[in-house]
Design an enzyme around this catalytic site. Structure first.
Site, PDB file in Angstrom:
ATOM      1  N   GLY A 153       0.822  -1.212   0.000  1.00 41.74           N
ATOM      2  CA  GLY A 153       0.000   0.000   0.000  1.00 41.74           C
ATOM      3  C   GLY A 153       0.849   1.252   0.000  1.00 41.74           C
ATOM      4  O   GLY A 153       1.733   1.400   0.827  1.00 41.74           O
ATOM      5  N   SER A 154       0.595   2.183  -0.913  1.00 43.20           N
ATOM      6  CA  SER A 154       1.516   3.305  -1.047  1.00 43.20           C
ATOM      7  C   SER A 154       0.985   4.338  -2.032  1.00 43.20           C
ATOM      8  O   SER A 154      -0.153   4.278  -2.475  1.00 43.20           O
ATOM      9  CB  SER A 154       2.871   2.790  -1.537  1.00 43.20           C
ATOM     10  OG  SER A 154       2.687   2.011  -2.707  1.00 43.20           O
ATOM     11  N   CYS A 155       1.864   5.290  -2.374  1.00 42.38           N
ATOM     12  CA  CYS A 155       1.535   6.317  -3.359  1.00 42.38           C
ATOM     13  C   CYS A 155       2.756   6.543  -4.241  1.00 42.38           C
ATOM     14  O   CYS A 155       3.894   6.494  -3.761  1.00 42.38           O
ATOM     15  CB  CYS A 155       1.142   7.613  -2.646  1.00 42.38           C
ATOM     16  SG  CYS A 155       0.730   8.981  -3.755  1.00 42.38           S
TER      17      CYS A 155
END
Length: 213
Positions: A179-181
């Site tokens: 999960g990240s950007c």
């Protein structure tokens, strides 16, 4: 070079640990063994690297990650582009492919790692204070900046490149675990933006911009 279908090197210790727990689970409790086995399968799913068809058009710039676009905004980018830019922010959920791909062919000209916090990646201010890794890529037409940003769950940035490396468009250059950007900064006067907020994009495949003549 042929890419792996599963990112084995990055997932190895996770698979070993969870696999051992699954075996112990089946020894002591059937349902526990089944639960941990499902977790093992999820890790395989998370570290997948599906084949992608990379657009051959040299003017096109592709998305560096899978996910949903959180923001398309005009900003001043002073670390590498040194001027007006358009920032495209892409949120990667736990269920998205988490490898990062080069948005265009070029040479890695800039790398800068900055430690920070681990706020949820979808928070608007997370990109300003979370841990991040900057990678600047330049070719004869344009240069772009890609930023890998951790989130609340994602606490490990992986980068496969170093200064001076030459990348092909769509080539793997890293990943962010769990999960990240990912952000990409494009020079405002050199690139036409082709995506908008809320759109789903796919790394190495979706054309997010086109270099102006």
């Amino acid at each position: 070079m042929k890419e792996p279908v599963i990112m084995y090197r990055e997932s190895f210790w996770y698979l070993i640990g969870v696999g051992a727990l699954a075996i112990l689970g089946f020894i002591f409790n059937l349902w526990l063994g089944i639960f941990v086995s499902l977790l093992f399968l999820f890790i395989l799913f998370f570290f997948r690297n599906p084949r992608r068809i990379i657009p051959a058009d040299e003017q096109s710039i592709v998305s560096p990650a899978d996910g949903v676009i959180l923001e398309v905004a005009e900003v001043l980018e002073n670390s590498y582009l040194k001027g007006p830019a358009v920032k495209v922010s892409i949120f990667l959920s736990l269920f998205d492919v988490h490898v990062n791909r080069a948005p265009l062919s070029g040479q890695v000209e800039y790398i800068h790692y900055r430690p920070g916090k681990f706020l949820p990646a979808f928070k608007s201010h997370a990109s300003e204070i979370n841990e991040r890794n900057y990678i600047g890529i330049k070719n004869s037409r344009v240069k772009v900046l890609v930023v890998q940003i951790t989130g609340f769950v994602a606490r490990r940035i992986v980068s496969f490149v170093k200064l001076g490396d030459n990348l092909n468009k769509g080539q793997l250059f890293g990943m962010i675990k769990f999960g990240s950007c990912t952000e990409i900064y494009l020079p405002k006067d050199r690139v036409e933006i082709l995506v908008q907020k809320g759109e789903r994009v796919f790394g190495g495949t979706t054309v997010i911009g086109r270099i102006k003549e």
